[in-house]
Write a protein that holds these residues in place. Sequence first.
Motif, PDB file in Angstrom:
ATOM      1  N   PHE A 128      15.679  -0.722 -26.008  1.00 37.17           N
ATOM      2  CA  PHE A 128      14.620  -1.348 -26.785  1.00 37.17           C
ATOM      3  C   PHE A 128      13.519  -0.322 -27.026  1.00 37.17           C
ATOM      4  CE2 PHE A 128      16.598  -4.911 -24.546  1.00 37.17           C
ATOM      5  CZ  PHE A 128      16.782  -5.821 -25.572  1.00 37.17           C
ATOM      6  N   LEU A 129      12.677  -0.601 -28.002  1.00 38.96           N
ATOM      7  CA  LEU A 129      11.533   0.256 -28.299  1.00 38.96           C
ATOM      8  C   LEU A 129      10.253  -0.499 -27.975  1.00 38.96           C
ATOM      9  CD1 LEU A 129      12.562   1.838 -31.737  1.00 38.96           C
ATOM     10  CD2 LEU A 129      12.800   2.818 -29.443  1.00 38.96           C
TER      11      LEU A 129
ATOM     12  N   LEU B  45      22.149 -13.706 -23.521  1.00 44.22           N
ATOM     13  CA  LEU B  45      21.737 -13.673 -24.922  1.00 44.22           C
ATOM     14  C   LEU B  45      22.302 -12.463 -25.656  1.00 44.22           C
ATOM     15  CD1 LEU B  45      17.959 -14.626 -24.560  1.00 44.22           C
ATOM     16  CD2 LEU B  45      19.881 -16.158 -25.046  1.00 44.22           C
ATOM     17  N   SER B  46      22.459 -12.607 -26.961  1.00 44.16           N
ATOM     18  CA  SER B  46      22.807 -11.486 -27.833  1.00 44.16           C
ATOM     19  C   SER B  46      21.557 -11.045 -28.582  1.00 44.16           C
ATOM     20  CB  SER B  46      23.886 -11.913 -28.839  1.00 44.16           C
ATOM     21  OG  SER B  46      25.074 -12.293 -28.178  1.00 44.16           O
ATOM     22  N   PHE B  47      21.443  -9.734 -28.801  1.00 41.59           N
ATOM     23  CA  PHE B  47      20.280  -9.182 -29.499  1.00 41.59           C
ATOM     24  C   PHE B  47      20.752  -8.451 -30.740  1.00 41.59           C
ATOM     25  CE2 PHE B  47      17.118 -10.185 -26.391  1.00 41.59           C
ATOM     26  CZ  PHE B  47      17.809 -10.208 -25.188  1.00 41.59           C
ATOM     27  N   CYS B  48      20.480  -9.071 -31.880  1.00 40.21           N
ATOM     28  CA  CYS B  48      20.903  -8.471 -33.136  1.00 40.21           C
ATOM     29  C   CYS B  48      19.797  -8.567 -34.190  1.00 40.21           C
ATOM     30  CB  CYS B  48      22.182  -9.138 -33.644  1.00 40.21           C
ATOM     31  SG  CYS B  48      22.112 -10.933 -33.683  1.00 40.21           S
ATOM     32  N   ALA B  49      18.593  -8.911 -33.757  1.00 46.69           N
ATOM     33  CA  ALA B  49      17.475  -9.061 -34.693  1.00 46.69           C
ATOM     34  C   ALA B  49      16.508  -7.889 -34.571  1.00 46.69           C
ATOM     35  CB  ALA B  49      16.749 -10.375 -34.420  1.00 46.69           C
ATOM     36  N   GLY B  50      17.039  -6.747 -34.174  1.00 41.91           N
ATOM     37  CA  GLY B  50      16.186  -5.577 -33.992  1.00 41.91           C
ATOM     38  C   GLY B  50      15.932  -5.322 -32.521  1.00 41.91           C
ATOM     39  N   ASN B  51      15.347  -4.185 -32.235  1.00 36.57           N
ATOM     40  CA  ASN B  51      15.090  -3.832 -30.835  1.00 36.57           C
ATOM     41  C   ASN B  51      13.642  -3.417 -30.590  1.00 36.57           C
ATOM     42  OD1 ASN B  51      15.117  -1.391 -32.193  1.00 36.57           O
ATOM     43  ND2 ASN B  51      16.210  -0.299 -30.563  1.00 36.57           N
ATOM     44  N   LYS B  52      12.737  -3.776 -31.509  1.00 43.32           N
ATOM     45  CA  LYS B  52      11.327  -3.405 -31.364  1.00 43.32           C
ATOM     46  C   LYS B  52      10.562  -4.508 -30.643  1.00 43.32           C
ATOM     47  CE  LYS B  52      11.185  -0.458 -35.481  1.00 43.32           C
ATOM     48  NZ  LYS B  52      10.537  -0.225 -36.790  1.00 43.32           N
ATOM     49  N   ILE B  53       9.966  -4.150 -29.503  1.00 45.40           N
ATOM     50  CA  ILE B  53       9.171  -5.084 -28.714  1.00 45.40           C
ATOM     51  C   ILE B  53       7.698  -4.788 -28.966  1.00 45.40           C
ATOM     52  CG2 ILE B  53       8.578  -5.828 -26.378  1.00 45.40           C
ATOM     53  CD1 ILE B  53      11.395  -5.126 -25.517  1.00 45.40           C
ATOM     54  N   HIS B  54       6.979  -5.766 -29.474  1.00 51.53           N
ATOM     55  CA  HIS B  54       5.557  -5.590 -29.783  1.00 51.53           C
ATOM     56  C   HIS B  54       4.731  -5.753 -28.507  1.00 51.53           C
ATOM     57  CE1 HIS B  54       6.004  -5.550 -34.200  1.00 51.53           C
ATOM     58  NE2 HIS B  54       7.029  -6.337 -33.962  1.00 51.53           N
TER      59      HIS B  54
ATOM     60  N   LEU C  49      13.636 -11.644 -30.127  1.00 57.22           N
ATOM     61  CA  LEU C  49      14.602 -10.694 -30.671  1.00 57.22           C
ATOM     62  C   LEU C  49      16.040 -11.214 -30.625  1.00 57.22           C
ATOM     63  CD1 LEU C  49      13.351  -7.294 -29.179  1.00 57.22           C
ATOM     64  CD2 LEU C  49      12.994  -8.184 -31.489  1.00 57.22           C
ATOM     65  N   SER C  50      16.264 -12.267 -29.878  1.00 56.91           N
ATOM     66  CA  SER C  50      17.630 -12.756 -29.693  1.00 56.91           C
ATOM     67  C   SER C  50      18.123 -13.513 -30.914  1.00 56.91           C
ATOM     68  CB  SER C  50      17.688 -13.663 -28.467  1.00 56.91           C
ATOM     69  OG  SER C  50      18.971 -14.229 -28.340  1.00 56.91           O
ATOM     70  N   CYS C  51      19.408 -13.312 -31.231  1.00 59.56           N
ATOM     71  CA  CYS C  51      20.024 -14.090 -32.310  1.00 59.56           C
ATOM     72  C   CYS C  51      20.870 -15.223 -31.733  1.00 59.56           C
ATOM     73  CB  CYS C  51      20.880 -13.188 -33.204  1.00 59.56           C
ATOM     74  SG  CYS C  51      22.097 -12.219 -32.318  1.00 59.56           S
ATOM     75  N   THR C  52      20.744 -15.446 -30.418  1.00 59.34           N
ATOM     76  CA  THR C  52      21.379 -16.569 -29.746  1.00 59.34           C
ATOM     77  C   THR C  52      20.371 -17.701 -29.633  1.00 59.34           C
ATOM     78  OG1 THR C  52      22.579 -14.938 -28.408  1.00 59.34           O
ATOM     79  CG2 THR C  52      22.722 -17.225 -27.689  1.00 59.34           C
ATOM     80  N   ASP C  53      20.862 -18.925 -29.566  1.00 54.12           N
ATOM     81  CA  ASP C  53      19.980 -20.073 -29.381  1.00 54.12           C
ATOM     82  C   ASP C  53      19.246 -19.939 -28.044  1.00 54.12           C
ATOM     83  OD1 ASP C  53      18.703 -22.479 -29.464  1.00 54.12           O
ATOM     84  OD2 ASP C  53      20.466 -23.679 -28.954  1.00 54.12           O
ATOM     85  N   THR C  54      17.912 -19.933 -28.096  1.00 53.35           N
ATOM     86  CA  THR C  54      17.096 -19.725 -26.890  1.00 53.35           C
ATOM     87  C   THR C  54      16.420 -21.011 -26.418  1.00 53.35           C
ATOM     88  OG1 THR C  54      15.169 -19.112 -28.236  1.00 53.35           O
ATOM     89  CG2 THR C  54      16.632 -17.324 -27.515  1.00 53.35           C
TER      90      THR C  54
END
Length: 309
Positions: A12-13, A166-175, A187-192
């Motif tokens: 992640f960034l 969880l799966s992460f496919c919505a980017g890897n930038k953490i604000h 950031l997760s594209c899985t139901d949270t």
Amino acid sequence: MEKGNQTSISEFLLLGLSDRAEQWQLLFVLFLWMYLLGVLGSLLIVVAIGSDPHLHTPMYFFLTNLSLADICFLSTTVPKMLINIQARDKSISYVGCLAQMYCFMLFSCLDNFLLTGMAFDRYVAICHPLHYTTIMSPRLCAWMIVVSWSIGNLNALLHTLMVVRLSFCAGNKIHHFFCDLSQLLKLSCTDTLFNEVLVYVLLVALGVVPLTGLLFSYSCIISTILRIPSPGGRYKVFSTCSSHLSVVSLFYGTGLGVYFSQTSSTQTSGKGSVASVMYTVVSPMLNPFIYSLRNKDMKEALRNVGIVG
């Protein structure tokens, strides 16, 4: 639900507090000094208490554990941020991110329970002084620490295991400047949904319930103090818990600031990160100074070990 973690992200960034390169060195110096002050201040508290037999009481036993927890709390987020600033590299590995999130939740939960335990200690000392040594036995104090660590680890483990799925496919930038759970869920594209329900359930169980106990303790303390006829007597009794009350106000005040910043629509603007600095860095940094400057016994202990002239 996916079986296991299907993420394709290996790192992640951490975007940090500023994207302006000219501010990075200033941030590095500022946070390095805050980190050193916090860690050294807490270590001095531990050394002073350990070296003075008069401070081997339940209250200072909890304070020792709080100081050690604050050192770990500071070390969870600040060193990685300093390394990233100096290396001009915002990355953190997937495993490192989960480890940082785990430690953050562990030590924030531990601080919460330790402050509640210290409030209970003051409640017994002021409201039931004749039974203090019987109630606040070494056995009870040890069990309170063990239970605090156990609950803190269980809370952190539950959240971490729920993130692993969880799966992460919505980017890897953490604000943020560290791996915050709320940011990872975004950031997760899985139901949270289940993760979010777990967050609120545990927030009530491990946040609101201890806070209620703390408020009850202080309502009884204030009621007892107000019944003391002498103003000097009221001041003397209140002074025994003023340092703890200051730390409690700082901890929960900054914690509420983080909570409201996360629920606002401007979280990605950086306001959430700034609020978190108060909670994760400023609060544990100030704790040892509050206890040493506003506590006569602590100042005497520091003087005995040659730290204060």
